[in-house]
Design a protein around this motif. Structure first.
Motif, PDB file in Angstrom:
ATOM      1  N   GLU A 116     -17.087   9.989   1.867  1.00 40.49           N
ATOM      2  CA  GLU A 116     -16.786   9.052   2.963  1.00 40.49           C
ATOM      3  C   GLU A 116     -17.778   9.242   4.106  1.00 40.49           C
ATOM      4  N   TYR A 117     -18.127  10.497   4.377  1.00 36.87           N
ATOM      5  CA  TYR A 117     -19.091  10.804   5.446  1.00 36.87           C
ATOM      6  C   TYR A 117     -20.447  10.168   5.138  1.00 36.87           C
ATOM      7  N   ASP A 172     -13.632  -4.305   3.209  1.00 34.69           N
ATOM      8  CA  ASP A 172     -12.289  -4.786   3.530  1.00 34.69           C
ATOM      9  C   ASP A 172     -11.278  -3.630   3.544  1.00 34.69           C
ATOM     10  N   PRO A 173     -10.483  -3.517   4.624  1.00 39.15           N
ATOM     11  CA  PRO A 173      -9.535  -2.397   4.722  1.00 39.15           C
ATOM     12  C   PRO A 173      -8.572  -2.258   3.549  1.00 39.15           C
ATOM     13  N   TYR A 174      -8.079  -3.364   3.012  1.00 35.18           N
ATOM     14  CA  TYR A 174      -7.142  -3.267   1.900  1.00 35.18           C
ATOM     15  C   TYR A 174      -7.849  -2.746   0.650  1.00 35.18           C
ATOM     16  N   LEU A 204       0.838  -1.195   0.000  1.00 32.93           N
ATOM     17  CA  LEU A 204       0.000   0.000   0.000  1.00 32.93           C
ATOM     18  C   LEU A 204       0.870   1.240   0.000  1.00 32.93           C
ATOM     19  N   GLU A 206     -20.424   6.504   5.716  1.00 36.21           N
ATOM     20  CA  GLU A 206     -20.361   6.126   7.132  1.00 36.21           C
ATOM     21  C   GLU A 206     -21.661   6.419   7.866  1.00 36.21           C
ATOM     22  N   ARG A 233     -10.541  -0.936   0.612  1.00 40.04           N
ATOM     23  CA  ARG A 233     -10.854   0.478   0.861  1.00 40.04           C
ATOM     24  C   ARG A 233      -9.638   1.343   0.546  1.00 40.04           C
ATOM     25  N   ALA A 234      -8.479   0.862   0.972  1.00 37.06           N
ATOM     26  CA  ALA A 234      -7.246   1.614   0.740  1.00 37.06           C
ATOM     27  C   ALA A 234      -6.995   1.764  -0.763  1.00 37.06           C
ATOM     28  N   MET A 235      -7.237   0.714  -1.520  1.00 34.24           N
ATOM     29  CA  MET A 235      -7.023   0.796  -2.965  1.00 34.24           C
ATOM     30  C   MET A 235      -8.014   1.760  -3.604  1.00 34.24           C
ATOM     31  N   ILE A 249      -3.220   7.241   2.932  1.00 33.97           N
ATOM     32  CA  ILE A 249      -3.950   5.993   2.726  1.00 33.97           C
ATOM     33  C   ILE A 249      -3.462   4.933   3.716  1.00 33.97           C
ATOM     34  N   PRO A 302     -18.682  10.259  12.837  1.00 33.97           N
ATOM     35  CA  PRO A 302     -18.476  10.566  11.413  1.00 33.97           C
ATOM     36  C   PRO A 302     -18.195  12.039  11.125  1.00 33.97           C
ATOM     37  N   ARG A 333     -10.295  14.663   8.401  1.00 33.36           N
ATOM     38  CA  ARG A 333      -9.847  14.436   7.022  1.00 33.36           C
ATOM     39  C   ARG A 333      -9.721  15.770   6.287  1.00 33.36           C
ATOM     40  N   ARG A 384      -9.304   4.395  -2.152  1.00 28.77           N
ATOM     41  CA  ARG A 384      -8.801   5.736  -1.805  1.00 28.77           C
ATOM     42  C   ARG A 384      -7.615   6.110  -2.665  1.00 28.77           C
ATOM     43  N   PHE A 385      -6.776   5.135  -2.995  1.00 31.53           N
ATOM     44  CA  PHE A 385      -5.617   5.381  -3.856  1.00 31.53           C
ATOM     45  C   PHE A 385      -6.073   5.883  -5.221  1.00 31.53           C
ATOM     46  N   TRP A 386      -7.033   5.179  -5.829  1.00 33.36           N
ATOM     47  CA  TRP A 386      -7.491   5.560  -7.165  1.00 33.36           C
ATOM     48  C   TRP A 386      -8.263   6.869  -7.148  1.00 33.36           C
ATOM     49  N   TYR A 421      -5.534   2.912   6.663  1.00 32.52           N
ATOM     50  CA  TYR A 421      -5.487   1.445   6.662  1.00 32.52           C
ATOM     51  C   TYR A 421      -5.024   0.918   8.020  1.00 32.52           C
ATOM     52  N   GLU A 424      -7.790   1.208  10.497  1.00 31.79           N
ATOM     53  CA  GLU A 424      -8.892   0.264  10.309  1.00 31.79           C
ATOM     54  C   GLU A 424      -8.487  -1.169  10.607  1.00 31.79           C
ATOM     55  N   THR A 425      -7.194  -1.440  10.522  1.00 28.79           N
ATOM     56  CA  THR A 425      -6.719  -2.813  10.698  1.00 28.79           C
ATOM     57  C   THR A 425      -6.390  -3.125  12.159  1.00 28.79           C
TER      58      THR A 425
END
Lengths: 234, 229
Positions: B72-73, B87-89, A67, B76, B91-93, A72, A91, A98, B95-97, A76, A79-80
């Motif tokens: 995101e708000y 899934d956190p991973y 990652l 949530e 979600r991270a991807m 980001i 929220p 953020r 956010r990356f894109w 992560y 959250e992990t």
């Protein structure tokens, strides 16, 4: 029961403030990890393998999955590993955190970097923008120990570079952005941040090495000589 | 009583992102049209004093600013179809894109339309490079979000609609069916989704606004250019 491949690795560069954020976050969560130093001026295959789009550090690798990007990675991590939350639970407060992290990055960090790497009008403009951004951050820190209140969190980690790197940039580029007389809330925040039991024990690049490094970067980016050597940390 | 208001602008892709997200979640809201070019309302300036921009979501009297933060708000706060994966991973991807779209693609594509000369050529090259990267992520997927639209699709709205209109008006050729077959297919599927197509500004209206701006830019450039004997 632990997944046998739950290893955490951090690919970084010794002076990168982006990498520093991830170090702090992992330390705050008590997560053990293997650190891998990457010379970003003499890249190994690791960067193109793990971050093909940008080829930059930091890269967090968790259970074999890479990652990139400090923002980001921080979300992560939060959250992990759910203990010691970095972001608030509510929220609206999360959205506020953020928002300010993004603001601080775009309006202060990016502007201060331009100030470091430029001269004349561009430099003057960048310093002015940085001060304006710092004023807004000052307003939002009034009466609080950390950005989110009493506990250290996401925004503090994102703006943590102010506490140790901004003074270096100011010295190298002969600029004054953070004036302690003008920014009492930030001054207090810097003290709280640096004294935090986890932050104060964590690695920081040395002041002397940072000065040499950023003097070199300023020269290169102002276009006065080509980058003929890499800064390898032994 | 929960109250949701959205300060937006009919032509803004950032504002439209929020409308799509709210509709996806079935959230009722009051839309307040802001005249962002001529006169911003006192309320907008009150709720977004830092950037003074749309969109701003007001929920129970509390403002949230910046489209990506608002998305995101929304995810949530309200039940309904997920905008981000669980899934956190993953979600991270996502956010990356999203970051890649907003920080790399959008500026380059926008610049490619509005600049001229060498600056434009450079922007066109960059935009093409970034679009190639995006094209690569669509292998075997109907949407960036998989079988249904997600945050990346919502944020990529400017590519599917605004940019296609602009590139034609600007007289540049960057995003073509031949060069980007997967993106082209994605655009078709995307613009066919009722939630998307029912929430786009009218093409004629948008074209007219852009045309007026191109003309204004041309006039300003001509006035600034030195006269030649």
């Amino acid at each position: 029961m632990e997944n046998k491949d739950s290893t955490v690795k951090l690919v970084g560069f010794w002076v990168s403030p982006y990498v520093q954020r991830v170090r702090w976050a992992l330390k705050l969560k008590g997560v053990e990890y293997e650190y891998i130093e990457e010379d970003i001026f003499n890249r190994s295959h690791l960067l193109s393998e793990l971050n093909p789009v940008h080829q930059k550090v930091p890269i967090l690798v968790h259970s074999g999955k890479p990652l990139p990007e400090s923002f980001i990675i921080l979300e992560y991590i939060d959250e992990t590993w759910k203990h010691n939350p970095l972001l608030p639970q509510d929220p609206h407060e999360r959205a506020t955190a953020r928002f300010w992290a993004k603001f601080a990055e775009e309006k202060l960090f990016d502007a201060a970097w331009i100030g470091l790497c430029s001269e004349d009008d561009e430099h003057e403009g960048a310093v002015k923008s940085s001060i304006e951004a710092l004023e807004k951050i000052e307003e939002n820190l009034k009466g609080k120990n950390f950005f989110g209140g009493d506990r250290i969190g996401y925004v503090d980690i994102i703006i943590g570079w102010i506490s140790y790197m901004l003074p270096i940039w100011e010295e190298v580029a002969s600029m004054k952005i953070y004036d302690p007389m003008k920014f009492p809330a930030i001054t207090s925040w810097i003290s709280n941040f640096r004294k935090h039991p986890v932050i104060k024990e964590e690695y920081l690049p040395s002041k002397d090495e940072m000065i040499v490094y950023f003097q070199w970067r300023r020269k290169v980016l102002k276009g006065t000589f080509p980058p003929v050597f890499s800064m390898k940390k032994n | 009583m929960a109250e949701v208001k959205l300060f937006g602008s009919w032509g803004s892709p950032f504002s439209r992102r929020i409308e799509v997200a709210l509709k996806l979640k079935g959230v009722e809201y009051e839309f307040i049209e802001e005249d962002i070019y001529n006169k911003k309302s006192p309320l907008l300036l009150k709720y977004n004093p830092v950037h003074k921009k749309v969109p701003v979501l007001l929920h129970n009297g509390k403002p949230i600013c910046e489209s990506v933060v608002i998305l995101e708000y929304i995810d949530e706060t309200w039940e309904g179809p997920s905008i981000l994966p669980k899934d956190p991973y993953e979600r991270a991807m996502v956010r990356f894109w999203v970051k890649f779209l907003d920080e790399k693609c959008f500026p380059a594509m926008w610049q490619a339309c509005w600049s001229i000369g060498e600056e434009q050529e450079k922007a066109k090259e960059e935009a093409t490079e970034f679009l190639k990267i995006l094209e690569g992520t669509l292998s075997g997927k109907k949407f960036f979000g998989g079988d249904s639209i997600g945050m990346v699709d919502i944020v990529a709205n400017f590519i599917a609609y605004w940019f296609m209109i602009l590139q034609e008006l600007a007289g540049i050729v960057v995003l073509t069916k031949e060069k980007f077959p997967k993106l082209n297919e994605w655009m078709n599927e995307y613009l066919n989704c009722s939630i998307i197509k029912e929430n786009l500004p009218l093409k004629d209206k948008l074209t007219a606004v852009f045309q007026a701006r191109f003309q204004a830019v041309a006039v300003a450039a001509a006035a600034a250019a030195p006269s030649v004997k």
